[in-house]
Write a protein that holds these residues in place. Structure first.
Motif, PDB file in Angstrom:
ATOM      1  N   THR A 131      -4.614  -7.284  -5.183  1.00  0.00           N
ATOM      2  CA  THR A 131      -5.356  -6.309  -5.973  1.00  0.00           C
ATOM      3  C   THR A 131      -6.195  -5.440  -5.043  1.00  0.00           C
ATOM      4  O   THR A 131      -6.763  -5.920  -4.066  1.00  0.00           O
ATOM      5  CB  THR A 131      -6.268  -6.988  -7.000  1.00  0.00           C
ATOM      6  N   ALA A 132      -6.252  -4.137  -5.369  1.00  0.00           N
ATOM      7  CA  ALA A 132      -6.976  -3.182  -4.531  1.00  0.00           C
ATOM      8  C   ALA A 132      -7.681  -2.173  -5.429  1.00  0.00           C
ATOM      9  O   ALA A 132      -7.237  -1.035  -5.563  1.00  0.00           O
ATOM     10  CB  ALA A 132      -6.026  -2.481  -3.565  1.00  0.00           C
ATOM     11  N   ASP A 133      -8.750  -2.629  -6.075  1.00  0.00           N
ATOM     12  CA  ASP A 133      -9.488  -1.810  -7.029  1.00  0.00           C
ATOM     13  C   ASP A 133      -8.558  -1.408  -8.181  1.00  0.00           C
ATOM     14  O   ASP A 133      -8.068  -2.264  -8.881  1.00  0.00           O
ATOM     15  CB  ASP A 133     -10.114  -0.603  -6.331  1.00  0.00           C
ATOM     16  N   TRP A 134      -8.257  -0.121  -8.360  1.00  0.00           N
ATOM     17  CA  TRP A 134      -7.371   0.295  -9.441  1.00  0.00           C
ATOM     18  C   TRP A 134      -5.894   0.195  -9.062  1.00  0.00           C
ATOM     19  O   TRP A 134      -5.021   0.485  -9.882  1.00  0.00           O
ATOM     20  CB  TRP A 134      -7.672   1.744  -9.827  1.00  0.00           C
ATOM     21  N   LEU A 135      -5.607  -0.198  -7.841  1.00  0.00           N
ATOM     22  CA  LEU A 135      -4.244  -0.234  -7.335  1.00  0.00           C
ATOM     23  C   LEU A 135      -3.812  -1.662  -7.025  1.00  0.00           C
ATOM     24  O   LEU A 135      -4.603  -2.597  -7.069  1.00  0.00           O
ATOM     25  CB  LEU A 135      -4.136   0.605  -6.058  1.00  0.00           C
ATOM     26  N   VAL A 136      -2.541  -1.787  -6.671  1.00  0.00           N
ATOM     27  CA  VAL A 136      -1.999  -3.033  -6.136  1.00  0.00           C
ATOM     28  C   VAL A 136      -1.337  -2.702  -4.803  1.00  0.00           C
ATOM     29  O   VAL A 136      -0.518  -1.780  -4.724  1.00  0.00           O
ATOM     30  CB  VAL A 136      -0.961  -3.660  -7.082  1.00  0.00           C
ATOM     31  N   ALA A 137      -1.717  -3.411  -3.752  1.00  0.00           N
ATOM     32  CA  ALA A 137      -1.133  -3.213  -2.429  1.00  0.00           C
ATOM     33  C   ALA A 137      -0.045  -4.247  -2.196  1.00  0.00           C
ATOM     34  O   ALA A 137      -0.228  -5.429  -2.500  1.00  0.00           O
ATOM     35  CB  ALA A 137      -2.204  -3.314  -1.351  1.00  0.00           C
ATOM     36  N   LEU A 138       1.087  -3.794  -1.654  1.00  0.00           N
ATOM     37  CA  LEU A 138       2.206  -4.676  -1.347  1.00  0.00           C
ATOM     38  C   LEU A 138       2.404  -4.748   0.161  1.00  0.00           C
ATOM     39  O   LEU A 138       2.335  -3.716   0.850  1.00  0.00           O
ATOM     40  CB  LEU A 138       3.492  -4.175  -2.008  1.00  0.00           C
ATOM     41  N   PHE A 139       2.688  -5.964   0.664  1.00  0.00           N
ATOM     42  CA  PHE A 139       2.898  -6.161   2.090  1.00  0.00           C
ATOM     43  C   PHE A 139       4.195  -6.919   2.325  1.00  0.00           C
ATOM     44  O   PHE A 139       4.523  -7.850   1.582  1.00  0.00           O
ATOM     45  CB  PHE A 139       1.728  -6.928   2.713  1.00  0.00           C
ATOM     46  N   ASP A 140       4.915  -6.508   3.370  1.00  0.00           N
ATOM     47  CA  ASP A 140       6.120  -7.203   3.801  1.00  0.00           C
ATOM     48  C   ASP A 140       5.687  -8.273   4.801  1.00  0.00           C
ATOM     49  O   ASP A 140       5.270  -7.956   5.914  1.00  0.00           O
ATOM     50  CB  ASP A 140       7.090  -6.205   4.453  1.00  0.00           C
ATOM     51  N   VAL A 141       5.768  -9.528   4.393  1.00  0.00           N
ATOM     52  CA  VAL A 141       5.254 -10.614   5.231  1.00  0.00           C
ATOM     53  C   VAL A 141       6.075 -10.807   6.503  1.00  0.00           C
ATOM     54  O   VAL A 141       5.513 -10.861   7.603  1.00  0.00           O
ATOM     55  CB  VAL A 141       5.158 -11.925   4.421  1.00  0.00           C
ATOM     56  N   PRO A 142       7.427 -10.900   6.442  1.00  0.00           N
ATOM     57  CA  PRO A 142       8.185 -11.092   7.686  1.00  0.00           C
ATOM     58  C   PRO A 142       8.003  -9.944   8.679  1.00  0.00           C
ATOM     59  O   PRO A 142       7.946 -10.168   9.889  1.00  0.00           O
ATOM     60  CB  PRO A 142       9.637 -11.186   7.198  1.00  0.00           C
ATOM     61  N   LYS A 143       7.917  -8.697   8.151  1.00  0.00           N
ATOM     62  CA  LYS A 143       7.766  -7.544   9.035  1.00  0.00           C
ATOM     63  C   LYS A 143       6.309  -7.286   9.414  1.00  0.00           C
ATOM     64  O   LYS A 143       6.028  -6.408  10.240  1.00  0.00           O
ATOM     65  CB  LYS A 143       8.364  -6.305   8.380  1.00  0.00           C
ATOM     66  N   ARG A 144       5.386  -7.997   8.759  1.00  0.00           N
ATOM     67  CA  ARG A 144       3.963  -7.889   9.054  1.00  0.00           C
ATOM     68  C   ARG A 144       3.447  -6.457   8.881  1.00  0.00           C
ATOM     69  O   ARG A 144       2.665  -5.954   9.690  1.00  0.00           O
ATOM     70  CB  ARG A 144       3.669  -8.372  10.488  1.00  0.00           C
ATOM     71  N   GLN A 145       3.857  -5.821   7.788  1.00  0.00           N
ATOM     72  CA  GLN A 145       3.438  -4.441   7.584  1.00  0.00           C
ATOM     73  C   GLN A 145       3.320  -4.111   6.099  1.00  0.00           C
ATOM     74  O   GLN A 145       3.899  -4.804   5.251  1.00  0.00           O
ATOM     75  CB  GLN A 145       4.447  -3.486   8.237  1.00  0.00           C
ATOM     76  N   PRO A 146       2.553  -3.057   5.761  1.00  0.00           N
ATOM     77  CA  PRO A 146       2.425  -2.642   4.355  1.00  0.00           C
ATOM     78  C   PRO A 146       3.764  -2.174   3.796  1.00  0.00           C
ATOM     79  O   PRO A 146       4.592  -1.602   4.518  1.00  0.00           O
ATOM     80  CB  PRO A 146       1.420  -1.483   4.416  1.00  0.00           C
ATOM     81  N   ARG A 147       3.955  -2.396   2.493  1.00  0.00           N
ATOM     82  CA  ARG A 147       5.169  -1.936   1.814  1.00  0.00           C
ATOM     83  C   ARG A 147       4.893  -0.739   0.907  1.00  0.00           C
ATOM     84  O   ARG A 147       5.789   0.008   0.569  1.00  0.00           O
ATOM     85  CB  ARG A 147       5.755  -3.065   0.961  1.00  0.00           C
ATOM     86  N   GLY A 148       3.651  -0.591   0.460  1.00  0.00           N
ATOM     87  CA  GLY A 148       3.318   0.494  -0.437  1.00  0.00           C
ATOM     88  C   GLY A 148       2.275   0.064  -1.447  1.00  0.00           C
ATOM     89  O   GLY A 148       1.713  -1.039  -1.364  1.00  0.00           O
ATOM     90  N   THR A 149       1.989   0.930  -2.405  1.00  0.00           N
ATOM     91  CA  THR A 149       1.000   0.639  -3.441  1.00  0.00           C
ATOM     92  C   THR A 149       1.579   0.949  -4.814  1.00  0.00           C
ATOM     93  O   THR A 149       2.471   1.794  -4.950  1.00  0.00           O
ATOM     94  CB  THR A 149      -0.282   1.460  -3.242  1.00  0.00           C
ATOM     95  N   LEU A 150       1.062   0.256  -5.815  1.00  0.00           N
ATOM     96  CA  LEU A 150       1.452   0.491  -7.196  1.00  0.00           C
ATOM     97  C   LEU A 150       0.289   1.174  -7.912  1.00  0.00           C
ATOM     98  O   LEU A 150      -0.823   0.645  -7.933  1.00  0.00           O
ATOM     99  CB  LEU A 150       1.793  -0.832  -7.892  1.00  0.00           C
ATOM    100  N   LYS A 151       0.574   2.348  -8.491  1.00  0.00           N
ATOM    101  CA  LYS A 151      -0.451   3.132  -9.156  1.00  0.00           C
ATOM    102  C   LYS A 151      -0.094   3.307 -10.632  1.00  0.00           C
ATOM    103  O   LYS A 151       1.056   3.565 -10.962  1.00  0.00           O
ATOM    104  CB  LYS A 151      -0.586   4.514  -8.497  1.00  0.00           C
ATOM    105  N   GLY A 152      -1.074   3.164 -11.493  1.00  0.00           N
ATOM    106  CA  GLY A 152      -0.825   3.320 -12.927  1.00  0.00           C
ATOM    107  C   GLY A 152      -1.969   2.845 -13.786  1.00  0.00           C
ATOM    108  O   GLY A 152      -2.231   3.399 -14.850  1.00  0.00           O
TER     109      GLY A 152
END
Length: 290
Positions: A195-216
């Motif tokens: 959870t990221a305030d009004w958003l949701v943050a997604l992370f790629d665990v094997p690649k150790r990097q962000p995947r994007g955010t969900l807005k709505g």
């Protein structure tokens, strides 16, 4: 759709049993209920001095771990009733997650303010902590686990989320822009949702990097859960809606409004056919996921 009005304060945690036959709910009133076709059972009674309950998870053998402001306990059904077993933690517990048949992930700290805490992994059969304890200066606010993948995760009180493959030495740290109140792992352990305030943050665990955010959402996101097949992510918000997302593409599939007020807790049933949401007024709704 079923609605239960068991709690007098916000629902803080929900968990389905491994067979999907029972749903446990816990609230800031200190009460813990278990509902099934046989009826409703009150495991922990609410009273003025009852510690607030923040975490619930069923183990593979049907035991129920309860994390609360004074520690954690494991409840097992014995002689027809639920009884508490296991060593309580010496600090408040903000989250628990089943990390294996006998493993329990535990996050300690203060729920609302930055105080020292830790992420710990326990062998509940042996009643002892296993592996290292990851000390967090600002405490742990939430935990998650993908038991079949051997991955656990936690969010701290100071803008950081961590994923750890317990078969490896080093955990993966992800800096956040907000302090997260909830985290979830996909069943494969490859995607971490935060959870990221009004958003949701997604992370790629094997690649150790962000995947994007969900807005709505139009309010703070408080809770999230992956479906058992990992295809769907469900999120709940103070905007009084529940949203279902395509976990692979991030597409917003559906927005639901249930009569529970601000959404404060979520859970998916093991068969993926039902989900449950709890609200700030103490109500819990269970619905069929189409």
């Amino acid at each position: 759709m079923l609605i239960h009005h068991d709690h007098t304060k916000p629902v803080a945690a929900l968990a389905f049993s491994p067979d999907g036959a029972a749903l446990a709910s816990a609230g800031r009133d200190g009460a813990v209920w278990v509902r099934s076709e046989a009826g409703a059972e009150l495991l922990v009674e609410p009273h003025p001095k009852a510690p607030e309950v923040f975490g619930l998870t069923f183990l593979a053998d049907g035991g129920l771990a309860v994390g609360h402001a004074h520690g954690w306990h494991l409840y097992r059904r014995t002689d027809g009733s639920w009884r508490a077993f296991g060593p309580p933690a010496p600090a408040g517990v903000n989250g628990v997650a089943a990390a294996g048949p006998h493993w329990l992930a535990v996050g300690t700290g203060d729920r609302d303010k930055p105080t020292p805490g830790a992420f710990e992994l326990w062998d509940v059969a042996a009643e002892k902590r296993i592996g290292p304890a990851f000390r967090e200066p600002n405490g742990v606010r939430a935990v998650a686990a993908a038991p079949n993948a051997g991955v656990v995760a936690w969010a701290t009180g100071h803008m950081k989320a961590t994923a750890w493959d317990v078969r490896k030495r080093d955990p993966v740290h992800f800096p956040l822009k907000h302090t997260a109140s909830a985290v979830a792992l996909s069943p494969s352990g490859s995607t971490l949702a935060v959870t990221a305030d009004w958003l949701v943050a997604l992370f790629d665990v094997p690649k150790r990097q962000p995947r994007g955010t969900l807005k709505g959402h139009k309010g703070r996101v408080t809770s999230l859960a992956f479906s058992p097949d990992g295809a769907t992510l469900v999120t709940g918000s103070w905007d009084q809606t529940v949203r279902l997302w395509d976990a692979a593409t991030g597409a917003d599939r559906m927005a639901l409004t249930w009569p529970v007020g601000k959404v404060t807790a979520l859970a998916f049933a093991p068969d993926g056919l039902r989900a449950a949401a709890g609200g700030d007024g103490g109500a819990v709704v269970v619905w069929d996921v189409d």
